[in-house]
Design a protein around this motif. Structure first.
Motif, PDB file in Angstrom:
ATOM      1  N   TYR A 128       0.851  -1.196   0.000  1.00  0.00           N
ATOM      2  CA  TYR A 128       0.000   0.000   0.000  1.00  0.00           C
ATOM      3  C   TYR A 128       0.883   1.240   0.000  1.00  0.00           C
ATOM      4  O   TYR A 128       2.060   1.206   0.384  1.00  0.00           O
ATOM      5  CB  TYR A 128      -0.942   0.030   1.212  1.00  0.00           C
ATOM      6  CG  TYR A 128      -0.249   0.275   2.536  1.00  0.00           C
ATOM      7  CD1 TYR A 128       0.092   1.559   2.966  1.00  0.00           C
ATOM      8  CD2 TYR A 128       0.091  -0.788   3.370  1.00  0.00           C
ATOM      9  CE1 TYR A 128       0.739   1.767   4.172  1.00  0.00           C
ATOM     10  CE2 TYR A 128       0.743  -0.593   4.576  1.00  0.00           C
ATOM     11  CZ  TYR A 128       1.057   0.696   4.972  1.00  0.00           C
ATOM     12  OH  TYR A 128       1.711   0.889   6.162  1.00  0.00           O
ATOM     13  N   VAL A 151      -0.011   5.518   0.827  1.00  0.00           N
ATOM     14  CA  VAL A 151      -0.969   6.593   1.069  1.00  0.00           C
ATOM     15  C   VAL A 151      -0.307   7.904   0.678  1.00  0.00           C
ATOM     16  O   VAL A 151       0.698   8.302   1.265  1.00  0.00           O
ATOM     17  CB  VAL A 151      -1.404   6.638   2.548  1.00  0.00           C
ATOM     18  CG1 VAL A 151      -2.438   7.736   2.768  1.00  0.00           C
ATOM     19  CG2 VAL A 151      -1.961   5.287   2.970  1.00  0.00           C
ATOM     20  N   ASN A 200      -3.374  12.885  -1.825  1.00  0.00           N
ATOM     21  CA  ASN A 200      -4.757  12.984  -2.293  1.00  0.00           C
ATOM     22  C   ASN A 200      -5.296  11.680  -2.881  1.00  0.00           C
ATOM     23  O   ASN A 200      -6.337  11.678  -3.533  1.00  0.00           O
ATOM     24  CB  ASN A 200      -4.887  14.105  -3.328  1.00  0.00           C
ATOM     25  CG  ASN A 200      -4.095  13.827  -4.597  1.00  0.00           C
ATOM     26  OD1 ASN A 200      -3.281  12.894  -4.638  1.00  0.00           O
ATOM     27  ND2 ASN A 200      -4.321  14.622  -5.613  1.00  0.00           N
ATOM     28  N   HIS A 201      -4.598  10.572  -2.680  1.00  0.00           N
ATOM     29  CA  HIS A 201      -5.090   9.275  -3.142  1.00  0.00           C
ATOM     30  C   HIS A 201      -4.303   8.171  -2.441  1.00  0.00           C
ATOM     31  O   HIS A 201      -3.327   8.455  -1.732  1.00  0.00           O
ATOM     32  CB  HIS A 201      -4.956   9.135  -4.666  1.00  0.00           C
ATOM     33  CG  HIS A 201      -3.544   9.062  -5.147  1.00  0.00           C
ATOM     34  ND1 HIS A 201      -2.728  10.166  -5.243  1.00  0.00           N
ATOM     35  CD2 HIS A 201      -2.794   8.006  -5.551  1.00  0.00           C
ATOM     36  CE1 HIS A 201      -1.536   9.798  -5.692  1.00  0.00           C
ATOM     37  NE2 HIS A 201      -1.552   8.489  -5.875  1.00  0.00           N
ATOM     38  N   LEU A 202      -4.754   6.951  -2.620  1.00  0.00           N
ATOM     39  CA  LEU A 202      -4.030   5.821  -2.045  1.00  0.00           C
ATOM     40  C   LEU A 202      -4.072   4.646  -3.004  1.00  0.00           C
ATOM     41  O   LEU A 202      -4.937   4.556  -3.871  1.00  0.00           O
ATOM     42  CB  LEU A 202      -4.602   5.434  -0.679  1.00  0.00           C
ATOM     43  CG  LEU A 202      -6.079   5.052  -0.579  1.00  0.00           C
ATOM     44  CD1 LEU A 202      -6.274   3.567  -0.825  1.00  0.00           C
ATOM     45  CD2 LEU A 202      -6.627   5.420   0.780  1.00  0.00           C
ATOM     46  N   HIS A 203      -3.103   3.756  -2.839  1.00  0.00           N
ATOM     47  CA  HIS A 203      -3.020   2.532  -3.622  1.00  0.00           C
ATOM     48  C   HIS A 203      -2.957   1.350  -2.655  1.00  0.00           C
ATOM     49  O   HIS A 203      -2.297   1.427  -1.624  1.00  0.00           O
ATOM     50  CB  HIS A 203      -1.742   2.485  -4.471  1.00  0.00           C
ATOM     51  CG  HIS A 203      -1.624   3.579  -5.477  1.00  0.00           C
ATOM     52  ND1 HIS A 203      -2.100   3.469  -6.760  1.00  0.00           N
ATOM     53  CD2 HIS A 203      -1.060   4.816  -5.393  1.00  0.00           C
ATOM     54  CE1 HIS A 203      -1.843   4.583  -7.432  1.00  0.00           C
ATOM     55  NE2 HIS A 203      -1.212   5.412  -6.622  1.00  0.00           N
ATOM     56  N   ASN A 247     -12.715   3.589   3.099  1.00  0.00           N
ATOM     57  CA  ASN A 247     -12.907   4.970   2.645  1.00  0.00           C
ATOM     58  C   ASN A 247     -13.922   5.774   3.442  1.00  0.00           C
ATOM     59  O   ASN A 247     -13.757   6.990   3.623  1.00  0.00           O
ATOM     60  CB  ASN A 247     -13.316   4.979   1.170  1.00  0.00           C
ATOM     61  CG  ASN A 247     -12.174   4.607   0.246  1.00  0.00           C
ATOM     62  OD1 ASN A 247     -11.007   4.685   0.634  1.00  0.00           O
ATOM     63  ND2 ASN A 247     -12.484   4.190  -0.964  1.00  0.00           N
ATOM     64  N   TRP A 307     -14.460  11.692  -1.529  1.00  0.00           N
ATOM     65  CA  TRP A 307     -13.708  11.042  -2.596  1.00  0.00           C
ATOM     66  C   TRP A 307     -14.273  11.454  -3.957  1.00  0.00           C
ATOM     67  O   TRP A 307     -15.468  11.664  -4.112  1.00  0.00           O
ATOM     68  CB  TRP A 307     -13.783   9.519  -2.453  1.00  0.00           C
ATOM     69  CG  TRP A 307     -13.173   9.018  -1.175  1.00  0.00           C
ATOM     70  CD1 TRP A 307     -13.821   8.675  -0.037  1.00  0.00           C
ATOM     71  CD2 TRP A 307     -11.778   8.830  -0.913  1.00  0.00           C
ATOM     72  NE1 TRP A 307     -12.929   8.274   0.924  1.00  0.00           N
ATOM     73  CE2 TRP A 307     -11.663   8.366   0.417  1.00  0.00           C
ATOM     74  CE3 TRP A 307     -10.617   9.005  -1.664  1.00  0.00           C
ATOM     75  CZ2 TRP A 307     -10.442   8.069   1.008  1.00  0.00           C
ATOM     76  CZ3 TRP A 307      -9.396   8.702  -1.070  1.00  0.00           C
ATOM     77  CH2 TRP A 307      -9.315   8.246   0.236  1.00  0.00           C
ATOM     78  N   GLU A 308     -13.407  11.554  -4.927  1.00  0.00           N
ATOM     79  CA  GLU A 308     -13.822  11.989  -6.265  1.00  0.00           C
ATOM     80  C   GLU A 308     -14.798  11.002  -6.893  1.00  0.00           C
ATOM     81  O   GLU A 308     -15.734  11.388  -7.588  1.00  0.00           O
ATOM     82  CB  GLU A 308     -12.595  12.148  -7.159  1.00  0.00           C
ATOM     83  CG  GLU A 308     -12.896  12.672  -8.550  1.00  0.00           C
ATOM     84  CD  GLU A 308     -11.630  12.883  -9.354  1.00  0.00           C
ATOM     85  OE1 GLU A 308     -11.396  12.086 -10.276  1.00  0.00           O
ATOM     86  OE2 GLU A 308     -10.866  13.810  -9.037  1.00  0.00           O
ATOM     87  N   PHE A 334     -13.543   3.692  -6.440  1.00  0.00           N
ATOM     88  CA  PHE A 334     -12.178   3.246  -6.701  1.00  0.00           C
ATOM     89  C   PHE A 334     -12.102   2.498  -8.023  1.00  0.00           C
ATOM     90  O   PHE A 334     -13.094   1.952  -8.504  1.00  0.00           O
ATOM     91  CB  PHE A 334     -11.692   2.344  -5.560  1.00  0.00           C
ATOM     92  CG  PHE A 334     -12.387   1.013  -5.495  1.00  0.00           C
ATOM     93  CD1 PHE A 334     -11.836  -0.103  -6.113  1.00  0.00           C
ATOM     94  CD2 PHE A 334     -13.588   0.861  -4.820  1.00  0.00           C
ATOM     95  CE1 PHE A 334     -12.468  -1.335  -6.063  1.00  0.00           C
ATOM     96  CE2 PHE A 334     -14.226  -0.372  -4.761  1.00  0.00           C
ATOM     97  CZ  PHE A 334     -13.662  -1.468  -5.387  1.00  0.00           C
ATOM     98  N   THR A 335     -10.932   2.476  -8.618  1.00  0.00           N
ATOM     99  CA  THR A 335     -10.691   1.659  -9.808  1.00  0.00           C
ATOM    100  C   THR A 335      -9.815   0.476  -9.415  1.00  0.00           C
ATOM    101  O   THR A 335      -9.039   0.559  -8.459  1.00  0.00           O
ATOM    102  CB  THR A 335     -10.000   2.462 -10.924  1.00  0.00           C
ATOM    103  OG1 THR A 335      -8.733   2.954 -10.421  1.00  0.00           O
ATOM    104  CG2 THR A 335     -10.853   3.647 -11.347  1.00  0.00           C
ATOM    105  N   ASN A 393       5.772   4.982  -5.019  1.00  0.00           N
ATOM    106  CA  ASN A 393       5.011   6.194  -5.306  1.00  0.00           C
ATOM    107  C   ASN A 393       5.644   7.457  -4.734  1.00  0.00           C
ATOM    108  O   ASN A 393       5.764   8.462  -5.440  1.00  0.00           O
ATOM    109  CB  ASN A 393       3.577   6.050  -4.788  1.00  0.00           C
ATOM    110  CG  ASN A 393       2.584   5.773  -5.896  1.00  0.00           C
ATOM    111  OD1 ASN A 393       1.908   6.670  -6.383  1.00  0.00           O
ATOM    112  ND2 ASN A 393       2.508   4.522  -6.317  1.00  0.00           N
TER     113      ASN A 393
END
Length: 274
Positions: A12, A14, A17-20, A91, A109-110, A113-114, A134
């Motif tokens: 992961y 963080v 402005n986003h996370l994976h 989230n 959140w925009e 998630f994808t 990242n």
């Protein structure tokens, strides 16, 4: 959440402005949980119902009431290995906390998630490296150990403190030829992965100057990934890949299981994962 869901966290990061997250769904583990274990896990995240609380307290229930509880537990069992529910549980509290801090309401959140499916070892290790590096790509850290809020930093700190691998992260278990059948975890040696991300991070920061193309880290040599191809993946994994990600053969099998009429992204998978 790693202790509640039957979903292993491989990596992961963080960001501001986003996370994976890189996840492995263990549906068999969910199926083998007892009803009581399912109920106890779900109540750690959500309120549950009056009947499920009575069930956990060993109160007497009528047959119709017990049937209602069992139906609910069957539903929760499925959700415990559902990525959508995992991301919801991750989230929503972040959104509520952020709105409270900002004294506002509305969507945080925009959008939803994808996600993409990682079908083989090449796709897995490329995505994990992309995620862990990242902060280095974003130029907010200059080494893996200073990459805050990443799984990689947590693993490195555990090594520095001479501790075992973090319990909330999936362990590195070595190659499939070295592990016991059914053992779950990242199919590489941890030391080889650390060598890989350190080498890749230096390549990203130095723009490849001084790197010997033939001197590949052990993981890349084992998987037969070239220097230039690897750096394309490590720098732009999300842009260069999507959907069913892995060898064309694995993508074909996955597409058939999902009922697709055509195999998506054939050229992409042939280029990067053949």
């Amino acid at each position: 959440m790693a202790d509640i869901f039957t979903i292993d966290i491989y990596a992961y990061a963080v960001m501001s402005n986003h996370l994976h997250v890189v996840l492995n769904v263990d549906s068999e583990k969910a199926k083998n949980l007892s009803n009581r274990e399912v109920c106890e896990r779900w109540h750690q995240l959500f309120k549950g119902t009056l009947l499920t609380h009575r069930y956990l307290n060993n109160e007497a229930l009528t047959k119709p009431q017990l049937a209602v509880v069992e139906d609910k537990l069957d539903l929760w069992r499925k959700r415990l290995h559902d990525i959508s529910w995992f991301m919801r549980a991750l989230n929503e509290p972040i959104a509520r906390q952020a709105n409270a801090e900002d004294k506002c309401t509305g969507r945080f959140w925009e959008g939803r998630f994808t996600s993409q499916a990682l079908l083989d070892e090449k796709a897995l290790i490329a995505c994990m490296t992309y995620v862990d590096l990242n902060p280095i790509r974003a130029k907010i850290a200059d080494s893996p150990e200073t990459s805050d809020h990443t799984s990689l930093q947590r693993r490195i700190h555990a090594i520095q403190k001479q501790q075992s691998q973090p319990a909330s992260l999936a362990p590195f278990i070595g190659s499939s030829s070295q592990t016991n059948a059914g053992e779950e975890g990242v199919p590489f040696e941890l030391k080889d992965y650390l060598t890989l991300v350190d080498w890749t991070g230096r390549a990203i920061l130095s723009d490849k100057r001084g790197l010997i193309k033939n001197d590949l880290p052990p993981i890349l040599s084992r998987l037969g990934i070239s220097h230039d191809l690897w750096l394309q993946l490590a720098n732009n994994f999300g842009k260069n890949t999507s959907g069913l990600t892995g060898s064309p053969e694995k993508a074909k099998v996955a597409a058939e299981l999902l009922g697709y009429q055509r195999v998506p992204r054939v050229g992409q998978n042939r280029q990067y994962f053949s």
